[in-house]
Enzyme design. Sequence first.
Site, mmCIF file in Angstrom:
data_model
loop_
_atom_site.group_PDB
_atom_site.id
_atom_site.type_symbol
_atom_site.label_atom_id
_atom_site.label_comp_id
_atom_site.label_asym_id
_atom_site.label_seq_id
_atom_site.Cartn_x
_atom_site.Cartn_y
_atom_site.Cartn_z
ATOM 1 N N ARG A 35 9.279 -2.802 1.539
ATOM 2 C CA ARG A 35 8.776 -4.034 0.898
ATOM 3 C C ARG A 35 9.085 -5.279 1.720
ATOM 4 O O ARG A 35 9.341 -6.337 1.156
ATOM 5 C CB ARG A 35 9.359 -4.206 -0.506
ATOM 6 C CG ARG A 35 8.803 -3.232 -1.523
ATOM 7 C CD ARG A 35 7.428 -3.672 -2.016
ATOM 8 N NE ARG A 35 6.753 -2.557 -2.685
ATOM 9 C CZ ARG A 35 6.755 -2.371 -4.002
ATOM 10 N NH1 ARG A 35 7.329 -3.226 -4.784
ATOM 11 N NH2 ARG A 35 6.134 -1.327 -4.515
ATOM 12 N N ARG A 39 7.135 -10.420 -2.221
ATOM 13 C CA ARG A 39 7.231 -11.702 -2.925
ATOM 14 C C ARG A 39 8.478 -12.515 -2.617
ATOM 15 O O ARG A 39 8.578 -13.657 -3.029
ATOM 16 C CB ARG A 39 7.120 -11.458 -4.438
ATOM 17 C CG ARG A 39 5.706 -11.121 -4.882
ATOM 18 C CD ARG A 39 5.673 -10.637 -6.309
ATOM 19 N NE ARG A 39 6.324 -9.342 -6.414
ATOM 20 C CZ ARG A 39 6.556 -8.706 -7.566
ATOM 21 N NH1 ARG A 39 6.215 -9.270 -8.705
ATOM 22 N NH2 ARG A 39 7.135 -7.527 -7.580
ATOM 23 N N ARG A 48 -0.940 -14.695 -1.761
ATOM 24 C CA ARG A 48 -1.358 -13.854 -2.874
ATOM 25 C C ARG A 48 -1.763 -14.664 -4.107
ATOM 26 O O ARG A 48 -2.418 -14.131 -5.005
ATOM 27 C CB ARG A 48 -0.209 -12.905 -3.263
ATOM 28 C CG ARG A 48 0.084 -11.809 -2.257
ATOM 29 C CD ARG A 48 -0.631 -10.505 -2.586
ATOM 30 N NE ARG A 48 -0.408 -10.106 -3.969
ATOM 31 C CZ ARG A 48 -1.297 -10.228 -4.935
ATOM 32 N NH1 ARG A 48 -2.485 -10.714 -4.692
ATOM 33 N NH2 ARG A 48 -1.007 -9.853 -6.168
ATOM 34 N N ASP A 84 -0.985 -0.169 -1.171
ATOM 35 C CA ASP A 84 -0.195 0.344 -2.292
ATOM 36 C C ASP A 84 -0.435 1.843 -2.422
ATOM 37 O O ASP A 84 -1.475 2.347 -2.002
ATOM 38 C CB ASP A 84 -0.558 -0.361 -3.600
ATOM 39 C CG ASP A 84 0.551 -0.165 -4.640
ATOM 40 O OD1 ASP A 84 1.534 -0.926 -4.608
ATOM 41 O OD2 ASP A 84 0.445 0.766 -5.450
ATOM 42 N N TYR A 162 2.434 8.404 -12.152
ATOM 43 C CA TYR A 162 1.728 7.166 -12.499
ATOM 44 C C TYR A 162 0.428 7.451 -13.245
ATOM 45 O O TYR A 162 0.064 6.738 -14.179
ATOM 46 C CB TYR A 162 1.416 6.341 -11.245
ATOM 47 C CG TYR A 162 2.569 5.476 -10.797
ATOM 48 C CD1 TYR A 162 2.919 4.327 -11.511
ATOM 49 C CD2 TYR A 162 3.315 5.804 -9.675
ATOM 50 C CE1 TYR A 162 3.973 3.526 -11.116
ATOM 51 C CE2 TYR A 162 4.376 5.010 -9.267
ATOM 52 C CZ TYR A 162 4.707 3.878 -9.984
ATOM 53 O OH TYR A 162 5.759 3.086 -9.601
HETATM 54 O O1 1CP Z 1 6.048 -4.175 2.861
HETATM 55 C C1 1CP Z 1 5.782 -3.072 2.363
HETATM 56 O O2 1CP Z 1 6.645 -2.269 1.969
HETATM 57 C C2 1CP Z 1 4.331 -2.649 2.317
HETATM 58 C C3 1CP Z 1 3.657 -2.689 1.090
HETATM 59 C C4 1CP Z 1 3.878 -1.789 -0.103
HETATM 60 C C5 1CP Z 1 4.335 -0.465 -0.213
HETATM 61 C C6 1CP Z 1 4.904 0.436 0.873
HETATM 62 C C7 1CP Z 1 3.498 -2.196 -1.392
HETATM 63 C C8 1CP Z 1 2.988 -3.529 -1.753
HETATM 64 N N1 1CP Z 1 3.632 -1.129 -2.245
HETATM 65 C C9 1CP Z 1 4.157 -0.064 -1.564
HETATM 66 C C10 1CP Z 1 4.413 1.270 -2.070
HETATM 67 C C11 1CP Z 1 4.610 1.472 -3.522
HETATM 68 N N2 1CP Z 1 3.885 0.953 -4.560
HETATM 69 C C12 1CP Z 1 5.567 2.353 -4.064
HETATM 70 C C13 1CP Z 1 6.496 3.199 -3.240
HETATM 71 C C14 1CP Z 1 7.696 2.459 -2.830
HETATM 72 C C15 1CP Z 1 8.690 2.200 -3.928
HETATM 73 O O3 1CP Z 1 9.274 3.180 -4.435
HETATM 74 O O4 1CP Z 1 8.867 1.022 -4.268
HETATM 75 C C16 1CP Z 1 5.457 2.313 -5.464
HETATM 76 C C17 1CP Z 1 6.288 3.064 -6.475
HETATM 77 C C18 1CP Z 1 4.385 1.426 -5.773
HETATM 78 C C19 1CP Z 1 3.856 1.091 -7.110
HETATM 79 C C20 1CP Z 1 4.000 -0.353 -7.370
HETATM 80 N N3 1CP Z 1 3.175 -1.298 -6.819
HETATM 81 C C21 1CP Z 1 4.976 -1.024 -8.143
HETATM 82 C C22 1CP Z 1 6.119 -0.355 -8.922
HETATM 83 C C23 1CP Z 1 5.785 -0.261 -10.364
HETATM 84 C C24 1CP Z 1 6.787 0.519 -11.215
HETATM 85 O O5 1CP Z 1 7.388 -0.103 -12.101
HETATM 86 O O6 1CP Z 1 6.964 1.732 -11.013
HETATM 87 C C25 1CP Z 1 4.727 -2.393 -8.044
HETATM 88 C C26 1CP Z 1 5.453 -3.523 -8.727
HETATM 89 C C27 1CP Z 1 3.586 -2.553 -7.204
HETATM 90 C C28 1CP Z 1 2.964 -3.818 -6.753
HETATM 91 C C29 1CP Z 1 3.209 -4.177 -5.352
HETATM 92 N N4 1CP Z 1 2.901 -3.373 -4.267
HETATM 93 C C30 1CP Z 1 3.214 -4.018 -3.117
HETATM 94 C C31 1CP Z 1 3.776 -5.299 -3.468
HETATM 95 C C32 1CP Z 1 4.253 -6.328 -2.497
HETATM 96 C C33 1CP Z 1 3.763 -5.383 -4.876
HETATM 97 C C34 1CP Z 1 4.211 -6.579 -5.730
HETATM 98 C C35 1CP Z 1 3.086 -7.241 -6.464
HETATM 99 C C36 1CP Z 1 2.341 -8.380 -5.806
HETATM 100 O O7 1CP Z 1 2.487 -8.738 -4.658
HETATM 101 O O8 1CP Z 1 1.527 -8.996 -6.515
#
Ligand code: 1CP
Length: 365
Positions: A35, A39, A48, A84, A162
């Site tokens: 990540r 944010r 964003r 994502d 999911y």
């Molecule tokens: O910088 C990076 O890491 C690249 C971008 C990236 C990656 C590798 C994002 C952007 N998402 C992911 C993978 C991802 N997405 C995972 C695997 C990694 C982990 O375990 O965290 C998972 C579980 C998700 C699902 C997801 N997407 C969640 C988790 C929800 C939950 O409660 O289980 C969330 C909050 C997101 C949104 C998201 N994805 C990425 C970002 C930066 C965000 C935040 C929202 C936004 O920017 O508006």
Amino acid sequence: APCRGPKDFPKLKNDAFLLACRGQETPHVPVWCMRQAGRYLPEFRESRAGKDFFATCRSPAACCELTLQPLRRFPFDAAIIFSDILVIPQAMGMDVQMVAGKGPTFPEPLKEPEDLLLLQSKVDVNKELDYVFKAITLTRHKLEGKVPLIGFTGAPWTLMAYMIEGGGSTTQSKAKRWLYRHPEASHQLLKMLTDIIVEYLLGQVAAGAQALQVFESHAGCLGPAEFQEFSLPYLRDIARKVKDQLKESGQDVPMIVFAKDGHYGLEDLSQSHYEVVGLDWTIDPRSARERTGGKVSLQGNMDPCALYAPKERIYEIVKKMLEGFGTRGYIANLGHGLYPDMDPENVGAFVEAVHAHSRHLLNLK
Ligand code: 1CP
């Protein structure tokens, strides 16, 4: 490989991450953060602002910009493409929305095995996920060879969870209900996801990804037996199939498996065809080395919350971590992703500590 435009990618200038994946000597321990595009960066929040999350994922220019943002601030040794894991369920025909304050949400999650019939079983990955491939190719060019670009996917069990839970969950009880009540349908879905993931990862490599990480983020809610049955075989299949296919065209790309909270599976994960095993912070570095017996490189595993500590304390924690893992076959990272309220300055201190202290240790040799 299908033609995706010019392949005259700029020459790679910093290969420390790729060398470490293969256990080779490096001038310093490479470091990146899960990540890292996120944010906690004001410029990320600004880019964003007011835009739909998945619309952003579908814009190669936006994904490229968000991928590059952290690299303008910090000397990370790798970039990870902004996207994502949930783009795969979308490609299979499921609706997924990003709900502010709630996270990803499926308005119509899978409820019973009959619902599998509603999924697109033959997904045209090159068409449905073409926007990710375009983002990767564009980013490879815009990176100008600064550092390697990592592609990624969610693992089958995590995606299945999911698709059934319809969003984040602490117990994963709806998804686990399938494992105990509908094991055959579960395997059918996991197999379907595995086939798509293999094609998706191969497409990412063809587009320019130089390493691949598979996120089994929901390994922790499985016990050892369920992990053996519903996660590990698919993780293995993915690595084997991707590697076999790449070999046919004389390619080889390092693969990382990150099974969050899957400490019980560490020995198996280190023998599952991945070059690198990613670790969360619940595993002690020395015991992780012992249990994986030098068979793989390790990546991780500072508690992300340690970034709330003062900088001097971060330096001390990094020092211990480096001494525990050693400098060879090691990629420094956090044990999970950065949180939105983290101070970018402390992320900088973390990166600086890894580089400085690992150079110090390597000079002592
Ligand atoms: O910088 C990076 O890491 C690249 C971008 C990236 C990656 C590798 C994002 C952007 N998402 C992911 C993978 C991802 N997405 C995972 C695997 C990694 C982990 O375990 O965290 C998972 C579980 C998700 C699902 C997801 N997407 C969640 C988790 C929800 C939950 O409660 O289980 C969330 C909050 C997101 C949104 C998201 N994805 C990425 C970002 C930066 C965000 C935040 C929202 C936004 O920017 O508006």
